[in-house]
Design a protein around this motif. Sequence first.
Motif, PDB file in Angstrom:
ATOM      1  N   ARG A 175       0.838  -1.199   0.000  1.00  0.00           N
ATOM      2  CA  ARG A 175       0.000   0.000   0.000  1.00  0.00           C
ATOM      3  C   ARG A 175       0.873   1.249   0.000  1.00  0.00           C
ATOM      4  O   ARG A 175       0.628   2.197  -0.773  1.00  0.00           O
ATOM      5  N   ALA A 176       1.880   1.291   0.869  1.00  0.00           N
ATOM      6  CA  ALA A 176       2.760   2.458   0.943  1.00  0.00           C
ATOM      7  C   ALA A 176       3.497   2.678  -0.375  1.00  0.00           C
ATOM      8  O   ALA A 176       3.623   3.814  -0.847  1.00  0.00           O
ATOM      9  N   LEU A 177       3.959   1.602  -0.979  1.00  0.00           N
ATOM     10  CA  LEU A 177       4.662   1.732  -2.256  1.00  0.00           C
ATOM     11  C   LEU A 177       3.708   2.176  -3.363  1.00  0.00           C
ATOM     12  O   LEU A 177       4.054   3.027  -4.199  1.00  0.00           O
ATOM     13  N   PHE A 178       2.521   1.605  -3.386  1.00  0.00           N
ATOM     14  CA  PHE A 178       1.534   1.994  -4.401  1.00  0.00           C
ATOM     15  C   PHE A 178       1.192   3.470  -4.269  1.00  0.00           C
ATOM     16  O   PHE A 178       1.204   4.218  -5.257  1.00  0.00           O
ATOM     17  N   ASN A 179       0.890   3.903  -3.055  1.00  0.00           N
ATOM     18  CA  ASN A 179       0.496   5.294  -2.846  1.00  0.00           C
ATOM     19  C   ASN A 179       1.675   6.251  -2.946  1.00  0.00           C
ATOM     20  O   ASN A 179       1.476   7.470  -2.941  1.00  0.00           O
TER      21      ASN A 179
END
Length: 723
Positions: free
Chosen positions: A639-643
Amino acid sequence: MGLWRHSLHHPQPGTAPLTTALLIALGLGAGSTFSAFAQTPANVDGARISAADSEPGNWMSTGRTYDEQRFSPLKQINDANVGKLGLAWSYKLDIDRGVEATPIVVDGVMYTTGPFSIVYALDARDGTLLWKYDPKSDRSRAGEACCDAVNRGVAVWNGKVYVGVLDGRLEAIDAKTGQRVWSVDTRSDPSRSITITGAPRIVKGRVIIGNGGAEYGVRGYITAYDAETGKQDWRFFTVPGDPKLPPENKAMAIAAKTWFGDKFVEQGGGGTVWDSMSYDPKLNLLYIGVGNASSWNPRLRSEGKGDNLFLSSIVAINPDTGEYVWHYQTTPGDAWDFTATAHIMLADLVIDGKPRQVLMQSPKNGFFYVIDRATGELLSAKNIVPINWATGVDMQTGRPMVDEKAAVYWTDPERKAKLVQPAFWGAHDWQPMSYNPATGLVYIPAHIMSALYQDVDGHPRKKFKSMYQLQVNTGMMPEDPEGLRKLADTWTGKLIAWDPLKQEARWEVPYSTIFNGGTLSTAGNLLFEGTADGRVVAYSADKGKLLWEQPANTGVMAGPVTYEVNGEQYVTFMAGWGGAFSTFAGALSLKAGVKPNAQVLTYKIGGTAKLPDLKYKYADHKVDPPPFTGTIAQVDQGRALFNGHCDTCHGINAISGGVLPDLRMLSKENHQMFLGIVYGARVPDGMPSFAEELTPEQVELIHQYVIKRSHDLLGTMQTATRP
């Protein structure tokens, strides 16, 4: 007409000019607008723009006049007959992404742009394509443009059409043939993500263009080029450079005293001039609006100190030399993305019994400013929507009175998130407003929105590409549908008819969401606007009564124009959903209920054309994910990488607004090719390569997060269909 349309779609260098004989053969010659067009197309100069009211049938510059009021003296279409407006013609643009251009119309020819800076010359009577120019913008760099592959239009001058290209070029095109005349690279530092989305302005033979990219670590500037040759004449930087070096000029000497430390040098500083300009020929002053910082966080940018000039400022410049004259900073030390790049317009008003030459702006921070345009003196400022970051503007100092408890997040020792209103798209963004001298009102497409801002640790990335350099945790959204629905209900819009003398609203029209279109006012007592929920509308300019409405089959963000050809008045809307809201905040933009559909829609009294059907390119995408094999910890990392890397285009938490593919609906083949796609297999389609930024292990974390979000969506759908 088939030969005309087809043979001139892609003019190449060396193509023969259009001849009068050819035009006559095609039925566009003697006795028509195009006999003049064939000889002297785009025959515009400063004298003609200055005298624009003497030929109201044309729309020769972005704001129609140098003062950028976007008011037309035409009144053949008026409040008594506007209900008879029908579609006269439409033209489908090539790429279905955000459409933000203001068309230019000169002597019966319309010049406009679509996504990726493609330029179209159209017969303004019926939409016939005369020529099309594709600058072949590097689509792999689309991810380096914060707000979609948009373009806000062209400028015309002395037989040429000028366009700023998304990848940083400024190009001149022959208005007769559609062939390129010259091209210059405007980037001051090609290693940074410098882009162009704004429309050029031309003043005294100089093409003036700013750049975008503050979110990606760019030092802001605006540049003037010779309109005939493309040679650079002057460049004005908006924020200081390396403090170890002497300031480049007087302006940078002033600015340097307001910045602290040297972190901003690596960060770039920001302050990009990505949209608004206006010009006063009598005062010989060019007014520019300056954008936000890189990074947003003052603690990590400037040791939490200083006004950081000329961020979020209106600056007056001598257009002959590029020298600084005066400035007014709307948001000193900006920490919220409260750019001052919104529409700047000039007017002469009687204030306290005295005639004043004023400049008016309604920037993101929520205030409406009336400023003496000769001196920069603040005359008045009031908020147009409810705000909580400031309690007002101190008229003695001209500074906002910041509510530290509500808005100052960077000094909180516990680093708690603070809910700030308005948030990063502001109370009014780039969508142009208009001013009607007959009613004395300014018509503003306004936002009501808030967002959390939170200080974060860390240092700016050394590679300033494909990722926002904010250093602020913002844009936080829940993943669950109910939470998103509640948040979306708090983001609404309105059309405000604002009295700049009394600094109050005369009338308002509420809208269900933000990012409604720019406005046009006319002497026919009309106010035209397109809406985010897919309509084109007209109100009475004095009272705000809805007089006309038709569907647009897409969201409309751009500002409309009106013009006259052969004694008949037309109104044109550039329509097409996209831009920052529908890409970055896709989940909330879905409330608008529209799809991308880039097109030119032109109306006249008694028009009988049929609105073309919408053909949505992703309509057949289905939710069919592979098995999820990740862990909760991997999902959190994904999630952190995607966002951090993907949400700019595909939406926060992998919820697309429909302009670009929703990754929760990837096909089995694309799931199998996921690493290759992320590493550049789709560069020609505008999907940038992340091979230098993400390891294969990180790509797999993102992939597992996308798969998880697909199953979330599938679960929601299954639950919804259970008895």
